[in-house]
Design a protein around this motif. Structure first.
Motif, short mmCIF file in Angstrom:
data_model
loop_
_atom_site.label_atom_id
_atom_site.label_comp_id
_atom_site.label_asym_id
_atom_site.label_seq_id
_atom_site.Cartn_x
_atom_site.Cartn_y
_atom_site.Cartn_z
N VAL A 679 35.67 85.57 13.09
CA VAL A 679 35.20 86.44 14.16
C VAL A 679 36.29 87.49 14.48
N VAL A 680 35.91 88.83 14.55
CA VAL A 680 36.84 89.92 14.84
C VAL A 680 36.55 90.46 16.25
N THR A 681 37.63 90.53 17.03
CA THR A 681 37.50 91.03 18.40
C THR A 681 38.28 92.36 18.53
N ALA A 682 37.63 93.39 19.15
CA ALA A 682 38.28 94.69 19.39
C ALA A 682 38.90 94.70 20.78
N LEU A 683 40.14 95.19 20.91
CA LEU A 683 40.85 95.31 22.18
C LEU A 683 41.02 96.80 22.49
N TYR A 684 40.58 97.25 23.71
CA TYR A 684 40.60 98.67 24.10
C TYR A 684 41.67 98.93 25.16
N ASP A 685 42.03 100.25 25.32
CA ASP A 685 43.10 100.62 26.26
C ASP A 685 42.72 100.39 27.71
N THR A 686 41.43 100.17 27.98
CA THR A 686 41.01 99.89 29.35
C THR A 686 41.10 98.40 29.67
N GLY A 687 41.48 97.58 28.66
CA GLY A 687 41.52 96.13 28.85
C GLY A 687 40.24 95.45 28.41
N ASN A 691 33.18 91.86 20.53
CA ASN A 691 33.03 91.25 19.20
C ASN A 691 32.44 92.30 18.29
N VAL A 692 33.25 92.73 17.32
CA VAL A 692 32.80 93.80 16.42
C VAL A 692 32.70 93.30 14.99
N THR A 693 32.57 91.97 14.85
CA THR A 693 32.55 91.38 13.51
C THR A 693 31.47 92.01 12.65
N GLY A 694 30.31 92.25 13.23
CA GLY A 694 29.20 92.81 12.46
C GLY A 694 29.42 94.24 12.04
N ASN A 695 30.37 94.94 12.67
CA ASN A 695 30.63 96.34 12.34
C ASN A 695 31.86 96.53 11.45
N VAL A 696 32.48 95.42 11.09
CA VAL A 696 33.70 95.48 10.28
C VAL A 696 33.32 95.62 8.81
N THR A 697 34.11 96.47 8.14
CA THR A 697 33.95 96.62 6.68
C THR A 697 34.96 95.69 6.00
N TRP A 698 34.44 94.82 5.10
CA TRP A 698 35.29 93.78 4.51
C TRP A 698 35.55 94.06 3.04
N THR A 699 36.79 93.66 2.62
CA THR A 699 37.17 93.74 1.20
C THR A 699 38.03 92.53 0.85
N GLY A 711 29.35 90.25 8.22
CA GLY A 711 29.36 89.23 9.26
C GLY A 711 30.58 88.36 9.21
N GLY A 712 31.54 88.68 8.28
CA GLY A 712 32.80 87.93 8.22
C GLY A 712 32.66 86.57 7.51
N VAL A 713 31.68 86.45 6.59
CA VAL A 713 31.45 85.18 5.87
C VAL A 713 32.33 85.18 4.62
N ILE A 714 33.30 84.22 4.56
CA ILE A 714 34.23 84.10 3.42
C ILE A 714 33.84 82.87 2.61
#
Length: 740
Positions: A679-687, A691-699, A711-714
């Motif tokens: 699972v990938v979590t995005a942290l912003y400058d506003t605090g 969860n942006v796992t579905g929007n992540v590009t994987w390689t 979806g982050g499936v390895i």
């Protein structure tokens, strides 16, 4: 051997002969002395008791332009060692006298004369005394200057002619070569200087008498009253002596002057009156001056002429002028018959005395000075004779003024019989039909208040008593319009822009008056355009501006006394605006630039980014200034602008700034065939986090070891290690996978 002995003898004989015939210096070798001389050829003057003086001798050397100091090697001698002693060129004065100093070097000789005197010790002035009187004899005015010393210690010498003389007050006396010249009463110090010595004495110059009195028949005169026609008056100048000596008549010796010789003259006290007026008779003698005021009056106080002042008449007219004298405070006497009348140009006009008035008759065009004279008083006036005039006319019949301003009266001309014009401006009198609007003051039209008024000009009455010219019944008129004065005109703040082929209204203008009032003068201001790129034309209801061709022009508006100029820019028609980018996604506090490209009807383009007058629909989310958009807070807004009526807009989305990505598992140990989701979590400058796992590009660095899907499936494939990388919005995370 014999020959050898004879040759030296022969040479010796030749050398002896040459020496006898030619001077030694003819055969001088380089470096020999030619002559010697002192450092100065001037006669030396010494004083007994002074410090010894050093003389120097220089020698001219054969073959050299420079001179050699041979003072120390020279032989010195004094012809009179009792007067001056010389040792090595050092002169010591002993007593008065003269001596010749000789210096010898290598048979060369030079001499110089030395004079020795005793020092001057004192300078004395010899004079009778220091008290003088103006008029003293010359022998009392001699001063002798004597100096002591010189030939002997006690001798004296008259140096009056050689001394430097001065007076501390040259208004009292002057002195030159010992001769005193008395100038005026007072004190002065006389100084003589000679050879560094100074002698003075104080002198006082007094008047020979205490004053001068002017007397008539033995009586002192303070002032004189005389009338024109009186016989000459004789005054005597009598001296007054302070010592009680007898009075002395100095009338013939004294200098007499009159301050105004046109009124009266004076010679040796005899006063002759010439005309009315005042003069001061002054007598001066030996520094003393006295004077008396002389008033010369006419038998009558004044001569009055009616009419008075300069006059003008036309050919064929006559003028009657009365002459009267004031013979008492409230009484006049008509002297028109007995006065002497003259015209200095009888070709122009003649004058004849009459019982009640003199008659002046115009004879020819021109000017003359008419004079009336009676018992020492007279009066004159200038008479102008004009030709026959058939009509009056002016060029400017309309005059525009502003309140408070003034203008010259118009020139008035008369038409002569031959059709030519004659300037009669100075003969015209002007009146105003309404002085509340404009009046005549000091030869000018003065605007008082807004309005219109007629200014009427008529020929002066001329005091013509017979045969008045018909032209005197005519008049001329000027219509004067007075407007309120404008302080300033206020138009649009920005320059105007026109589109070729299109029309737009003329700008609105306000006038601020001098009294502070404001007026909307849009409807009455007069507009003009400079240039050919635009015109003013009549629209359906009012005048409008129309652009013709691309370029620039100036719109000039005039109202009352002020002018307003507005620059115009004429542009081609824009048919389309393209905004880049059409949508903006921004982080808070970020800024981006909007670019707008405009397309003209002729296909050409231009950048209109800064000319769009952008506005934000929600300034709390994003603001716009010029071409720059600045994000304020999270949200959406629309930036809208227009040019030539075409609107363009940009959608702006403001989001927080992504600062970091975090993954729940950074290291995985899997067996082949096993699957695990991260699972990938995005942290912003506003605090804020998401969860942006579905929007992540994987390689995967090694898909043969481990592969990754959306979806982050390895999934572990085979033994080995692989690095799984996820990327979202330029941020990355890495998961290390070990397959065993």
């Amino acid at each position: 051997m014999t020959v050898n002995r004879k040759i030296p003898k022969l040479l010796l004989i030749l050398i002896l002969l040459a020496t006898a015939v030619f001077p030694l210096n003819v055969f001088a070798a380089a470096g020999d002395i030619n002559s010697i001389e002192f450092d100065s050829s001037a006669k030396v003057e010494l004083t007994v008791g002074q410090t010894p003086k050093q003389l120097k001798v220089f020698a001219s050397v054969e073959g050299s332009s420079s001179k050699k100091d041979v003072t120390a090697g020279a032989v010195w001698n004094s012809s009179n060692s009792n007067v001056v002693q010389v040792v090595g060129g050092l002169l010591t004065p002993l007593t008065s006298g003269t001596s010749i100093i000789r210096a010898t070097y290598n048979n060369a000789l030079t001499t110089i004369e030395v004079t020795v005197t005793y020092p001057f010790k004192e300078l004395k002035l010899e004079h009778i005394d220091g008290s003088y009187k103006l008029g003293d004899e010359e022998d009392r005015l001699l001063v002798k200057a004597k100096v002591f010393g010189g030939e002997t210690a006690t001798s004296s010498k008259d140096v009056s002619a050689d001394a430097e003389w001065s007076s501390s007050n040259t208004n009292v006396l002057t002195i030159s070569a010992g001769k005193v010249t008395l100038v005026g009463e007072g004190k002065s110090t006389i100084t003589a200087k000679y050879k560094g010595l100074t002698a003075t004495y104080k002198a006082e110059v007094q008047l020979p008498y205490s004053g001068v009195e002017l007397k008539q028949n033995g009586t002192v005169v303070k002032e004189l009253e005389m009338l024109i026609g009186d016989n000459a008056v004789k005054l005597a100048a009598i001296t007054k002596s302070s010592s009680g000596a007898a009075e002395n008549d100095i009338s013939a010796k004294a200098e007499w002057t009159s301050s105004n010789t046109d009124v009266a003259t004076v010679k040796e006290g005899e006063i002759k009156v010439l005309t009315a007026g005042k003069t001061v008779i002054t007598v001066s003698y030996l520094g003393v001056t006295t004077s008396v005021d002389v008033y010369v009056r006419a038998p009558y106080e004044a001569l009055l002429l009616a009419p008075e002042g300069d006059q003008a008449i036309f050919l064929g007219e006559s003028l009657h002028v009365k002459a009267e004298v004031r013979n008492a405070a409230n009484s006049t006497l008509n002297v028109s018959q007995t006065a002497v009348w003259t015209s200095d140009n009888q070709l122009a006009a003649t004058v004849a005395p009459g019982g009640e008035a003199a008659v002046i008759t115009a004879k020819a065009v021109g000017t003359t000075t008419v004079k009336a004279e009676y018992l020492g008083i007279h009066k004159t006036f200038r008479l102008t004779v004009y030709p026959t005039v058939t009509a009056l006319g002016i060029e400017d019949k309309e005059q525009d003024l502003y309140t408070g301003d003034s203008a010259s009266l118009p020139a008035v001309s008369g038409t002569k019989l031959d059709g030519t014009k004659l300037d009669l401006s100075k003969e015209v009198e002007w009146t105003s039909a309404n002085e509340a609007v404009a009046l005549i003051r000091d030869g000018k039209i003065v605007a008082e208040a807004a309005g219109t008024v007629k200014i009427i000009g008529t020929l002066k009455d001329g005091n013509v008593t017979s045969g008045p010219s018909a032209i005197r019944s005519q008049s001329v008129e000027v219509n004067v319009t007075v407007q309120d004065k404008v302080l300033v005109l206020i138009g649009p703040e920005d320059n105007l822009k026109l589109v070729t082929g299109e029309e737009q209204p003329l700008p609105s203008v306000k006038a601020v008056m001098e009294n502070g009032d404001e007026r909307d003068v849009t409807a009455t201001i007069v507009w003009t355009i400079t240039g050919t790129n635009a015109v003013i034309k009549q629209g359906t209801s009012a005048k409008v501006l129309k652009g013709l061709t691309k370029g620039s022009a100036s719109l000039k508006g005039t109202y009352s006394n002020q002018t307003l100029t507005i620059p115009l820019t004429i542009e081609q028609k824009v048919v389309k605006l393209v905004v880049e980018p059409a949508d903006l996604v921004m982080n808070i506090k970020g800024s981006k630039t909007i670019k707008v490209t405009g397309y003209y009807s002729n296909g050409k383009t231009a950048n209109f980014s800064s000319a769009m007058n952008w506005e934000s629909s929600n300034p709390a989310v994003a603001t716009v200034k010029g071409t720059s958009v600045k994000a304020v807070t999270e949200g959406t807004t629309t930036i809208t602008g227009s040019y030539q009526g075409i609107t363009a807009s940009v959608k702006v989305t403001v989001i927080p700034k992504l600062t970091k990505l975090a993954v729940n598992e950074k290291k995985l140990k899997l067996a082949p065939g096993v699957t695990q989701t991260v699972v990938v979590t995005a942290l912003y400058d506003t605090g804020k986090t998401a969860n942006v796992t579905g929007n992540v590009t994987w390689t995967s660095s090694k898909p043969s070891v481990a592969k990754v899907s959306a979806g982050g499936v390895i999934t572990a494939v085979s033994k080995g290690t692989a690095s799984i990388k996820g990327k979202y919005n330029n941020k990355t995370v890495t998961v290390s996978v070990s397959v065993k």
